[in-house]
Design a protein around this motif. Sequence first.
Motif: not given
Length: 137
Positions: A102-114
């Motif tokens: 998920w982190i690899q696919r979403n980059g910065r959008a994959a964060n603690i808040k999300t």
Amino acid sequence: MDPDNELPPNLQIGNKNVMVVNDSGSRRKSEKKKQKCKKSQLTTCTDELSMDHIDMVSVEIGKDWKRLCRQLDMTEADIEQLQFDYYASGLYEIMYQGIQRWIQRNGRAANIKTIAEALWEIDRDDIALRLRGQSQE
């Protein structure tokens, strides 16, 4: 006591195992539904997930791992592939690798808040609130 209305006794096997025989369902579990926290109580931190965050979610998610993956917009094919690839390693590894993808696919959008919001959506605000605690340390 009227013998026609008497229920057969419960069957006890061992010290703690009891089987209810011929229960009509009149006894209901008195479980209270857990109160969900307000979404505003979740973290607003948009920092990247640390290894501690990923580890904590992977350990705590349990049987809800597929629901979390779906909430993170993974396809059923992604979920099946994770399960196939990491089944022998256990649930922790399946979820850990799922978060990594998920982190690899979403980059910065994959964060603690999300991920906290995704956990909240699947009624796992207990984990979401722990993320808030970890991000404030």
